[in-house]
Design a protein around this motif. Structure first.
Motif, PDB file in Angstrom:
ATOM      1  N   SER A 137      13.277 -52.865  -7.371  1.00 50.97           N
ATOM      2  CA  SER A 137      12.049 -53.484  -6.874  1.00 50.97           C
ATOM      3  C   SER A 137      12.287 -54.156  -5.525  1.00 50.97           C
ATOM      4  O   SER A 137      13.438 -54.373  -5.113  1.00 50.97           O
ATOM      5  N   PRO A 138      11.190 -54.538  -4.837  1.00 52.36           N
ATOM      6  CA  PRO A 138      11.318 -55.264  -3.573  1.00 52.36           C
ATOM      7  C   PRO A 138      11.694 -56.739  -3.744  1.00 52.36           C
ATOM      8  O   PRO A 138      11.831 -57.454  -2.744  1.00 52.36           O
ATOM      9  N   VAL A 139      11.828 -57.235  -4.963  1.00 51.62           N
ATOM     10  CA  VAL A 139      12.271 -58.612  -5.185  1.00 51.62           C
ATOM     11  C   VAL A 139      13.796 -58.612  -5.151  1.00 51.62           C
ATOM     12  O   VAL A 139      14.451 -58.004  -5.996  1.00 51.62           O
ATOM     13  N   VAL A 140      14.372 -59.304  -4.147  1.00 44.66           N
ATOM     14  CA  VAL A 140      15.818 -59.221  -3.906  1.00 44.66           C
ATOM     15  C   VAL A 140      16.425 -60.620  -3.863  1.00 44.66           C
ATOM     16  O   VAL A 140      15.743 -61.629  -3.629  1.00 44.66           O
ATOM     17  N   PHE A 141      17.738 -60.671  -4.068  1.00 43.63           N
ATOM     18  CA  PHE A 141      18.484 -61.921  -4.034  1.00 43.63           C
ATOM     19  C   PHE A 141      18.468 -62.519  -2.638  1.00 43.63           C
ATOM     20  O   PHE A 141      18.590 -61.820  -1.636  1.00 43.63           O
ATOM     21  N   SER A 142      18.325 -63.859  -2.571  1.00 46.02           N
ATOM     22  CA  SER A 142      18.355 -64.588  -1.307  1.00 46.02           C
ATOM     23  C   SER A 142      19.223 -65.824  -1.478  1.00 46.02           C
ATOM     24  O   SER A 142      18.843 -66.764  -2.184  1.00 46.02           O
ATOM     25  N   ALA A 143      20.405 -65.825  -0.827  1.00 50.04           N
ATOM     26  CA  ALA A 143      21.300 -66.978  -0.938  1.00 50.04           C
ATOM     27  C   ALA A 143      20.632 -68.243  -0.414  1.00 50.04           C
ATOM     28  O   ALA A 143      20.899 -69.345  -0.906  1.00 50.04           O
ATOM     29  N   PHE A 148      12.858 -42.284  -8.752  1.00 51.04           N
ATOM     30  CA  PHE A 148      11.487 -41.887  -8.478  1.00 51.04           C
ATOM     31  C   PHE A 148      10.753 -43.085  -7.888  1.00 51.04           C
ATOM     32  O   PHE A 148      10.696 -44.156  -8.507  1.00 51.04           O
ATOM     33  N   GLU A 149      10.203 -42.912  -6.697  1.00 48.25           N
ATOM     34  CA  GLU A 149       9.532 -44.025  -6.030  1.00 48.25           C
ATOM     35  C   GLU A 149       8.167 -44.281  -6.652  1.00 48.25           C
ATOM     36  O   GLU A 149       7.441 -43.350  -7.034  1.00 48.25           O
ATOM     37  N   VAL A 150       7.806 -45.577  -6.764  1.00 46.84           N
ATOM     38  CA  VAL A 150       6.515 -45.990  -7.317  1.00 46.84           C
ATOM     39  C   VAL A 150       5.864 -46.959  -6.337  1.00 46.84           C
ATOM     40  O   VAL A 150       6.466 -47.363  -5.335  1.00 46.84           O
ATOM     41  N   ALA A 151       4.631 -47.344  -6.623  1.00 43.94           N
ATOM     42  CA  ALA A 151       3.937 -48.299  -5.776  1.00 43.94           C
ATOM     43  C   ALA A 151       4.694 -49.626  -5.760  1.00 43.94           C
ATOM     44  O   ALA A 151       5.283 -50.017  -6.775  1.00 43.94           O
ATOM     45  N   PRO A 152       4.723 -50.347  -4.624  1.00 39.86           N
ATOM     46  CA  PRO A 152       5.462 -51.616  -4.541  1.00 39.86           C
ATOM     47  C   PRO A 152       5.035 -52.593  -5.620  1.00 39.86           C
ATOM     48  O   PRO A 152       3.852 -52.934  -5.738  1.00 39.86           O
ATOM     49  N   SER A 153       5.977 -53.015  -6.440  1.00 45.78           N
ATOM     50  CA  SER A 153       5.692 -53.920  -7.549  1.00 45.78           C
ATOM     51  C   SER A 153       7.006 -54.286  -8.211  1.00 45.78           C
ATOM     52  O   SER A 153       8.050 -53.713  -7.910  1.00 45.78           O
ATOM     53  N   LEU A 154       6.943 -55.254  -9.117  1.00 48.67           N
ATOM     54  CA  LEU A 154       8.103 -55.640  -9.914  1.00 48.67           C
ATOM     55  C   LEU A 154       7.784 -55.399 -11.384  1.00 48.67           C
ATOM     56  O   LEU A 154       6.757 -55.861 -11.888  1.00 48.67           O
TER      57      LEU A 154
END
Length: 301
Positions: A156-162, A194-200
């Motif tokens: 997903s587009p939700v990623v780790f941020s130090a 497989f790519e999907v619509a941006p979401s988590l």
């Protein structure tokens, strides 16, 4: 805090709750420490999920933090090595038990790492195999799903941020990152993405195979939502269909979700009145009871 209700012969016999006694919690309560953590800096009271395995009860968390084993009555035994691998991973929240193969599956991730591990344990908790999957960018992969032949991963587009570590929720939305569903053989091997619509995908409800298709029921959080304020994200209950013989079309999978023997509009089939207010929790599990196999519902909150 772990909450439990023991159910037998159609009646709730007891309700109880217990703090998971990590080193810090035991010290604060003036109690003896339970066991010895591998790393005191990573000794945290697991607060996400409860699972039962081989007559034992475990409280689980994420980020490679060790699970804690509990007694049948929810008292703390101490940290344990359930699912531990040489790479520093261990059984993660949302571990899934397969009653057909008697295996416990876990998808473990660590903050700041570009890898996740699919860990498979036997019914006694011994690690049978661990498959490492490369996921550049360190996405938040909270849940996963199983079918008879496949493991389903959700990038997903939700990623780790130090930079957001001090907030307690070190993740941000990366608008340049796609969302993907990964399909991997249960025995390990290459992942097909497989790519999907941006979401988590926050959680999964069910997954199964239908011929050459894999059907997945998911709780989907929309594009751009703030993970630090999940309550305002207005997630939807979606059904996605992955055609393993063709390119995945994210528009094709969305259908009305009809449920996995459940009628949400019907009358309750049981009511249990608890003696105290239970705070908002996170996850729950049905786990086996003692040697008499008494069902019990355990809720981690």
């Amino acid at each position: 805090m772990v909450h439990g209700v023991r159910i037998r012969d159609g009646r709730a016999e007891w309700y109880r709750n217990r703090w998971v006694r990590s080193t810090a919690v035991a010290d604060r309560l003036g109690e003896p420490r339970r066991g010895t953590p591998v790393d005191e800096l990573m000794d945290v009271s697991p607060n996400v999920q409860v699972v039962g395995l081989a007559g034992r009860t475990f409280a689980l968390i994420e980020d490679g933090i060790r699970p804690y084993e509990l007694t049948y009555d929810l008292d703390t035994i101490g940290p344990c090595a359930l699912g531990a691998t040489p790479q520093g991973y261990s059984a993660n929240a949302h571990s899934l038990f397969d009653p057909r193969t008697r295996e416990l599956h876990s998808l473990a991730f660590r903050y700041g790492s570009d890898q996740v591990q699919h860990i498979v344990m036997d019914e006694t908790g011994v690690v049978l195999r661990a498959t490492t999957v490369e996921v550049p960018g360190n996405p938040y992969m909270h849940d996963f799903a199983l079918t008879d032949r496949h493991v389903l991963l959700f990038d997903s587009p939700v990623v780790f941020s130090a930079a957001h570590l001090p907030t307690g929720i070190p993740f941000v939305w990366d608008g340049n990152r796609p969302a993907r569903v990964g399909v991997m053989p249960r025995a390990g091997g290459a992942v097909r993405w497989f790519e999907v619509a941006p979401s988590l995908v926050g959680h999964t409800l069910n997954a199964y195979e239908d011929g050459s298709e894999v059907v997945i029921d998911v709780v989907r959080h929309p594009e751009g939502f703030d993970i630090r304020d999940v309550g305002t994200s207005r997630p939807t209950l979606d059904r996605w269909t992955v055609d393993l013989t063709a390119v995945f079309d994210p528009e094709r999978g969305a259908t009305d979700l009809l449920l996995s023997a459940l009628d949400f509009t019907g009358e309750p089939i049981a009511r249990i009145h608890l003696p105290v207010r239970v705070p908002l929790g996170l996850h729950g599990s049905w786990v086996p009871g003692d040697e008499r196999e008494v069902p019990r519902y355990a809720l981690a909150g």
